[in-house]
Write a protein that holds these residues in place. Structure first.
Motif, PDB file in Angstrom:
ATOM      1  N   SER A 101      53.311 101.774  76.506  1.00  0.00           N
ATOM      2  CA  SER A 101      54.722 101.916  76.865  1.00  0.00           C
ATOM      3  C   SER A 101      54.843 102.067  78.156  1.00  0.00           C
ATOM      4  CB  SER A 101      55.531 102.739  75.864  1.00  0.00           C
ATOM      5  OG  SER A 101      55.500 102.418  74.358  1.00  0.00           O
ATOM      6  N   SER A 118      49.181 104.564  74.868  1.00  0.00           N
ATOM      7  CA  SER A 118      49.596 105.639  76.034  1.00  0.00           C
ATOM      8  C   SER A 118      50.937 105.043  76.688  1.00  0.00           C
ATOM      9  CB  SER A 118      48.732 105.274  77.143  1.00  0.00           C
ATOM     10  OG  SER A 118      48.620 103.906  77.689  1.00  0.00           O
ATOM     11  N   VAL A 119      51.590 106.223  77.210  1.00  0.00           N
ATOM     12  CA  VAL A 119      52.893 106.075  77.616  1.00  0.00           C
ATOM     13  C   VAL A 119      53.092 106.283  79.448  1.00  0.00           C
ATOM     14  CG1 VAL A 119      55.084 107.017  77.617  1.00  0.00           C
ATOM     15  CG2 VAL A 119      53.859 106.858  75.368  1.00  0.00           C
ATOM     16  N   GLN A 121      55.856 107.336  81.715  1.00  0.00           N
ATOM     17  CA  GLN A 121      57.128 107.970  81.526  1.00  0.00           C
ATOM     18  C   GLN A 121      57.886 107.210  82.583  1.00  0.00           C
ATOM     19  OE1 GLN A 121      59.513 109.069  79.854  1.00  0.00           O
ATOM     20  NE2 GLN A 121      58.459 109.882  78.119  1.00  0.00           N
ATOM     21  N   SER A 124      58.102 106.990  86.702  1.00  0.00           N
ATOM     22  CA  SER A 124      56.761 107.711  87.052  1.00  0.00           C
ATOM     23  C   SER A 124      55.853 106.767  87.709  1.00  0.00           C
ATOM     24  CB  SER A 124      56.026 108.258  85.754  1.00  0.00           C
ATOM     25  OG  SER A 124      56.767 109.499  85.383  1.00  0.00           O
ATOM     26  N   TRP A 136      47.674 109.167  75.551  1.00  0.00           N
ATOM     27  CA  TRP A 136      48.254 110.235  76.676  1.00  0.00           C
ATOM     28  C   TRP A 136      49.160 109.741  77.110  1.00  0.00           C
ATOM     29  CZ3 TRP A 136      44.554 113.920  79.520  1.00  0.00           C
ATOM     30  CH2 TRP A 136      43.703 114.330  78.892  1.00  0.00           C
ATOM     31  N   ILE A 137      49.863 110.611  77.795  1.00  0.00           N
ATOM     32  CA  ILE A 137      51.207 110.329  78.708  1.00  0.00           C
ATOM     33  C   ILE A 137      51.187 110.596  79.939  1.00  0.00           C
ATOM     34  CG2 ILE A 137      53.748 110.814  78.748  1.00  0.00           C
ATOM     35  CD1 ILE A 137      51.754 112.043  75.649  1.00  0.00           C
ATOM     36  N   ALA A 139      53.172 111.284  83.734  1.00  0.00           N
ATOM     37  CA  ALA A 139      54.806 111.615  83.950  1.00  0.00           C
ATOM     38  C   ALA A 139      54.742 112.278  85.714  1.00  0.00           C
ATOM     39  CB  ALA A 139      55.311 112.543  83.125  1.00  0.00           C
ATOM     40  N   PRO A 148      48.353 114.486  74.081  1.00  0.00           N
ATOM     41  CA  PRO A 148      49.481 114.528  73.214  1.00  0.00           C
ATOM     42  C   PRO A 148      49.598 116.034  72.836  1.00  0.00           C
ATOM     43  CG  PRO A 148      47.967 112.764  72.535  1.00  0.00           C
ATOM     44  CD  PRO A 148      47.282 113.534  73.876  1.00  0.00           C
ATOM     45  N   HIS A 151      52.712 118.874  75.185  1.00  0.00           N
ATOM     46  CA  HIS A 151      54.087 119.140  75.174  1.00  0.00           C
ATOM     47  C   HIS A 151      54.928 119.813  76.083  1.00  0.00           C
ATOM     48  CE1 HIS A 151      58.318 118.621  73.978  1.00  0.00           C
ATOM     49  NE2 HIS A 151      57.787 117.199  73.760  1.00  0.00           N
ATOM     50  N   LEU A 154      54.118 118.817  79.500  1.00  0.00           N
ATOM     51  CA  LEU A 154      54.925 117.622  79.877  1.00  0.00           C
ATOM     52  C   LEU A 154      56.171 117.768  79.898  1.00  0.00           C
ATOM     53  CD1 LEU A 154      54.882 114.566  80.007  1.00  0.00           C
ATOM     54  CD2 LEU A 154      54.762 114.476  77.540  1.00  0.00           C
ATOM     55  N   GLN A 158      58.516 115.826  82.775  1.00  0.00           N
ATOM     56  CA  GLN A 158      59.609 114.913  82.059  1.00  0.00           C
ATOM     57  C   GLN A 158      60.899 115.384  81.945  1.00  0.00           C
ATOM     58  OE1 GLN A 158      58.367 113.894  78.059  1.00  0.00           O
ATOM     59  NE2 GLN A 158      60.031 112.648  77.799  1.00  0.00           N
TER      60      GLN A 158
END
Length: 197
Positions: A101, A118-119, A121, A124, A136-137, A139, A148, A151, A154, A158
């Protein structure tokens, strides 16, 4: 299916292919040899979706543009099955895997890989050539990568990216009733869509 939306029509060059069960809605402009496979949806709500050459959007992917957040897919980009690209810029030769995403204002730099689920944000920027691991994310600008289980760390990054304002144009804490009333009004414009031959 090709749909006129808000007076804008998709543009599909002769060299492109759009599967019969795919949807192109509104100001969607495909590049040469683009491929949009079964169940994929490219929808230009009140902005524009534009792809480069040799782009493949695989089954059931969603690519969505808004006025403040158009979508640009560079040349030689793969958007995997069930991926979600919303108001983001994807530069050349980027691999967006299944279920990945990308949110409004995000940029995936040339040659980046966004692996399964994965993301990237809102607001970003993923540096060129970066690999975002499975689940994973990323940002921030430049993006930091978070597993993950990170948080709390993140959220520190975020929160400042302001998802509610970027995506919905509201302050954090606005009620879902207010947000969804506005969204229902906005997407109500699809009642006037016209299928094209």
């Amino acid at each position: 299916m090709l749909l006129e939306h808000r007076g804008r029509r998709p543009v599909v060059p002769e060299s492109a292919y759009v599967a019969p069960t795919a949807v192109l809605c509104g100001a969607v402009v495909l590049g040469e040899r683009a491929r949009v496979l079964h169940g994929a949806v490219l929808t230009a709500e009140d902005g524009e979706v534009r792809t480069g050459a040799d782009v493949v959007v695989m089954e059931n992917a969603l690519v969505r543009a808004r006025a403040g957040h158009p979508v640009t897919l560079g040349d030689a980009v793969l958007i995997g099955p069930h991926a979600h690209v919303n108001g983001a810029r994807v530069e050349d030769e980027v691999f967006v895997a299944t279920g990945a995403s990308l949110f409004p204002g995000a940029v995936a730099g040339t040659g980046a890989e966004l692996r399964i689920n994965s993301v990237l944000q809102v607001n970003s920027r993923l540096a060129p050539g970066t690999v975002l691991p499975i689940g994973w994310i990323a940002a921030g600008d430049p993006a930091r990568l978070f597993s993950p289980d990170q948080h709390a760390e993140l959220w520190e990054v975020q929160r400042a990216l302001d998802f509610p304002d970027t995506v919905y144009g509201v302050e954090r804490g606005t009620s879902m009733r207010t947000i969804m009333s506005r969204q229902a009004d906005f997407y109500g414009a699809h009642r006037d869509d016209r299928p094209l031959d």
